[in-house]
Design a protein around this motif. Structure first.
Motif, PDB file in Angstrom:
ATOM      1  N   ALA A   1      46.777  26.462  37.802  1.00 27.46           N
ATOM      2  CA  ALA A   1      48.000  25.688  37.998  1.00 27.46           C
ATOM      3  C   ALA A   1      48.944  26.347  38.998  1.00 27.46           C
ATOM      4  CB  ALA A   1      48.711  25.511  36.657  1.00 27.46           C
ATOM      5  N   ALA A   2      48.759  27.638  39.241  1.00 31.13           N
ATOM      6  CA  ALA A   2      49.677  28.367  40.130  1.00 31.13           C
ATOM      7  C   ALA A   2      49.171  28.303  41.564  1.00 31.13           C
ATOM      8  CB  ALA A   2      49.773  29.817  39.683  1.00 31.13           C
ATOM      9  N   PRO A   3      50.062  28.432  42.514  1.00 25.98           N
ATOM     10  CA  PRO A   3      49.626  28.483  43.915  1.00 25.98           C
ATOM     11  C   PRO A   3      48.760  29.722  44.145  1.00 25.98           C
ATOM     12  CG  PRO A   3      52.036  28.319  43.749  1.00 25.98           C
ATOM     13  CD  PRO A   3      51.500  28.510  42.362  1.00 25.98           C
ATOM     14  N   LEU A   4      47.595  29.537  44.767  1.00 27.38           N
ATOM     15  CA  LEU A   4      46.654  30.642  44.948  1.00 27.38           C
ATOM     16  C   LEU A   4      46.813  31.385  46.265  1.00 27.38           C
ATOM     17  CD1 LEU A   4      43.355  29.078  43.587  1.00 27.38           C
ATOM     18  CD2 LEU A   4      44.855  30.714  42.475  1.00 27.38           C
ATOM     19  N   ALA A   5      47.448  30.787  47.218  1.00 32.06           N
ATOM     20  CA  ALA A   5      47.505  31.393  48.552  1.00 32.06           C
ATOM     21  C   ALA A   5      47.957  32.851  48.548  1.00 32.06           C
ATOM     22  CB  ALA A   5      48.386  30.558  49.469  1.00 32.06           C
ATOM     23  N   PRO A   6      49.004  33.237  47.813  1.00 28.65           N
ATOM     24  CA  PRO A   6      49.442  34.635  47.887  1.00 28.65           C
ATOM     25  C   PRO A   6      48.467  35.622  47.224  1.00 28.65           C
ATOM     26  CG  PRO A   6      51.172  33.231  46.950  1.00 28.65           C
ATOM     27  CD  PRO A   6      49.941  32.401  47.068  1.00 28.65           C
ATOM     28  N   VAL A   7      47.708  35.181  46.234  1.00 27.35           N
ATOM     29  CA  VAL A   7      46.847  36.118  45.502  1.00 27.35           C
ATOM     30  C   VAL A   7      45.388  36.067  45.930  1.00 27.35           C
ATOM     31  CG1 VAL A   7      48.327  36.155  43.467  1.00 27.35           C
ATOM     32  CG2 VAL A   7      46.472  34.485  43.614  1.00 27.35           C
ATOM     33  N   LEU A   8      44.990  35.063  46.654  1.00 26.22           N
ATOM     34  CA  LEU A   8      43.587  34.900  47.019  1.00 26.22           C
ATOM     35  C   LEU A   8      43.018  36.085  47.802  1.00 26.22           C
ATOM     36  CD1 LEU A   8      41.254  33.045  46.556  1.00 26.22           C
ATOM     37  CD2 LEU A   8      41.862  31.808  48.629  1.00 26.22           C
ATOM     38  N   PRO A   9      43.698  36.645  48.792  1.00 28.14           N
ATOM     39  CA  PRO A   9      43.117  37.793  49.500  1.00 28.14           C
ATOM     40  C   PRO A   9      42.841  38.984  48.579  1.00 28.14           C
ATOM     41  CG  PRO A   9      44.920  36.872  50.776  1.00 28.14           C
ATOM     42  CD  PRO A   9      44.933  36.185  49.437  1.00 28.14           C
ATOM     43  N   GLY A  10      43.733  39.244  47.666  1.00 29.08           N
ATOM     44  CA  GLY A  10      43.527  40.341  46.719  1.00 29.08           C
ATOM     45  C   GLY A  10      42.351  40.076  45.808  1.00 29.08           C
ATOM     46  N   LEU A  11      42.236  38.832  45.328  1.00 30.58           N
ATOM     47  CA  LEU A  11      41.108  38.480  44.464  1.00 30.58           C
ATOM     48  C   LEU A  11      39.778  38.597  45.209  1.00 30.58           C
ATOM     49  CD1 LEU A  11      42.497  35.432  42.472  1.00 30.58           C
ATOM     50  CD2 LEU A  11      41.920  37.690  41.570  1.00 30.58           C
ATOM     51  N   LEU A  12      39.748  38.161  46.446  1.00 31.15           N
ATOM     52  CA  LEU A  12      38.524  38.266  47.241  1.00 31.15           C
ATOM     53  C   LEU A  12      38.141  39.729  47.462  1.00 31.15           C
ATOM     54  CD1 LEU A  12      39.023  35.410  49.849  1.00 31.15           C
ATOM     55  CD2 LEU A  12      37.427  35.461  47.920  1.00 31.15           C
ATOM     56  N   ASN A  13      39.116  40.565  47.718  1.00 33.86           N
ATOM     57  CA  ASN A  13      38.844  41.988  47.894  1.00 33.86           C
ATOM     58  C   ASN A  13      38.314  42.601  46.595  1.00 33.86           C
ATOM     59  OD1 ASN A  13      38.880  44.475  49.438  1.00 33.86           O
ATOM     60  ND2 ASN A  13      40.572  45.071  48.090  1.00 33.86           N
ATOM     61  N   ASP A  14      38.940  42.242  45.464  1.00 30.29           N
ATOM     62  CA  ASP A  14      38.472  42.743  44.164  1.00 30.29           C
ATOM     63  C   ASP A  14      37.044  42.283  43.894  1.00 30.29           C
ATOM     64  OD1 ASP A  14      40.918  43.918  43.767  1.00 30.29           O
ATOM     65  OD2 ASP A  14      41.635  42.424  42.315  1.00 30.29           O
ATOM     66  N   TYR A  15      36.760  41.030  44.213  1.00 29.05           N
ATOM     67  CA  TYR A  15      35.420  40.496  43.993  1.00 29.05           C
ATOM     68  C   TYR A  15      34.396  41.226  44.858  1.00 29.05           C
ATOM     69  CZ  TYR A  15      31.720  37.171  43.045  1.00 29.05           C
ATOM     70  OH  TYR A  15      30.550  36.602  42.642  1.00 29.05           O
ATOM     71  N   HIS A  16      34.743  41.479  46.091  1.00 28.95           N
ATOM     72  CA  HIS A  16      33.861  42.213  47.005  1.00 28.95           C
ATOM     73  C   HIS A  16      33.575  43.604  46.451  1.00 28.95           C
ATOM     74  CE1 HIS A  16      33.137  44.924  50.481  1.00 28.95           C
ATOM     75  NE2 HIS A  16      32.275  43.978  50.789  1.00 28.95           N
ATOM     76  N   LEU A  17      34.599  44.302  45.989  1.00 31.24           N
ATOM     77  CA  LEU A  17      34.405  45.636  45.414  1.00 31.24           C
ATOM     78  C   LEU A  17      33.525  45.574  44.168  1.00 31.24           C
ATOM     79  CD1 LEU A  17      37.983  47.154  45.836  1.00 31.24           C
ATOM     80  CD2 LEU A  17      35.917  47.701  47.155  1.00 31.24           C
ATOM     81  N   HIS A  18      33.737  44.538  43.358  1.00 32.43           N
ATOM     82  CA  HIS A  18      32.928  44.370  42.154  1.00 32.43           C
ATOM     83  C   HIS A  18      31.455  44.166  42.512  1.00 32.43           C
ATOM     84  CE1 HIS A  18      31.816  43.060  38.125  1.00 32.43           C
ATOM     85  NE2 HIS A  18      31.242  41.996  38.667  1.00 32.43           N
ATOM     86  N   ILE A  19      31.186  43.302  43.464  1.00 39.04           N
ATOM     87  CA  ILE A  19      29.810  43.037  43.881  1.00 39.04           C
ATOM     88  C   ILE A  19      29.165  44.308  44.433  1.00 39.04           C
ATOM     89  CG2 ILE A  19      28.376  41.790  45.569  1.00 39.04           C
ATOM     90  CD1 ILE A  19      29.247  40.112  43.177  1.00 39.04           C
ATOM     91  N   MET A  20      29.887  45.048  45.241  1.00 41.19           N
ATOM     92  CA  MET A  20      29.342  46.287  45.810  1.00 41.19           C
ATOM     93  C   MET A  20      29.010  47.294  44.708  1.00 41.19           C
ATOM     94  SD  MET A  20      28.947  45.613  48.884  1.00 41.19           S
ATOM     95  CE  MET A  20      28.390  47.207  49.409  1.00 41.19           C
ATOM     96  N   THR A  21      29.869  47.392  43.711  1.00 39.81           N
ATOM     97  CA  THR A  21      29.611  48.309  42.592  1.00 39.81           C
ATOM     98  C   THR A  21      28.375  47.869  41.816  1.00 39.81           C
ATOM     99  OG1 THR A  21      31.959  48.851  42.424  1.00 39.81           O
ATOM    100  CG2 THR A  21      30.603  49.295  40.490  1.00 39.81           C
ATOM    101  N   VAL A  22      28.246  46.580  41.569  1.00 33.07           N
ATOM    102  CA  VAL A  22      27.074  46.055  40.863  1.00 33.07           C
ATOM    103  C   VAL A  22      25.803  46.404  41.638  1.00 33.07           C
ATOM    104  CG1 VAL A  22      25.853  43.918  40.247  1.00 33.07           C
ATOM    105  CG2 VAL A  22      28.260  44.213  39.624  1.00 33.07           C
TER     106      VAL A  22
END
Length: 175
Positions: free
Chosen positions: A122-143
């Motif tokens: 429900a919240a606007p995603l634009a401000p948090v999306l880059p951080g989430l993508l970076n976190d996801y990338h780090l998670h995938i690399m760790t896996v």
């Protein structure tokens, strides 16, 4: 290593064991050591801290290696008893595979930073999306890094099982 070991075996006057079996045993044990060293280097290079699954697998590999050491040491005096140690080393390999599979199940259980997206629908995603993508990338690399180390440890266990099979073959021939 191969050349040096074969030279020593060729100069030996007599041995109760087949030289080819001795050579196979030496090479099998050398493979265990090489896999162990490579795994440590991999942990360092990938900058991964061991987790509880890795610690458990290493403990089982240690137990299997000690069983091999005990079994090979018995060949000269109590060869029939060495088969018990070969069985223990094989059991260690099977136990490693169970821990390996459990580690993979846990590793690939989807609990990623993208799960936060659902809560933020429900919240606007634009401000948090880059951080989430970076976190996801780090998670995938760790896996991916952890999966690589788990696989290497599993391969080490396969080498323990191979050395145990060679020990068993030698015991059967001596019987």
């Amino acid at each position: 290593l191969k050349t040096r070991q074969m030279e020593v075996l060729s100069r030996a006057f007599a041995t109760p064991l087949d030289r080819e079996d001795i050579y196979r045993a030496i090479m099998a044990i050398d493979e265990i050591l090489n896999y162990a060293k490579t795994t440590v280097r991999e942990l360092e290079d990938l900058e991964i801290q061991p987790d509880h699954h890795m610690v458990e697998i290493v403990r089982l590999l240690r137990d299997g290696s000690y069983a091999l050491k005990a079994g090979y040491a018995k060949l000269g005096t109590r060869p029939k008893e060495a088969d018990t140690d070969a069985i223990a080393a094989r059991k260690a390999e099977r136990s490693v595979e169970k821990v390996y599979r459990a580690a993979l199940v846990e590793l690939f259980h989807v609990n990623s930073p993208f799960d936060a997206l659902g809560a933020m629908a429900a919240a606007p995603l634009a401000p948090v999306l880059p951080g989430l993508l970076n976190d996801y990338h780090l998670h995938i690399m760790t896996v991916l890094k952890r999966r690589e180390v788990y696989r290497h440890l599993s391969n080490t266990a396969d080498r323990v099982e191979n050395a145990a099979s060679i020990l068993h073959d030698i015991v059967v021939q001596m019987a």
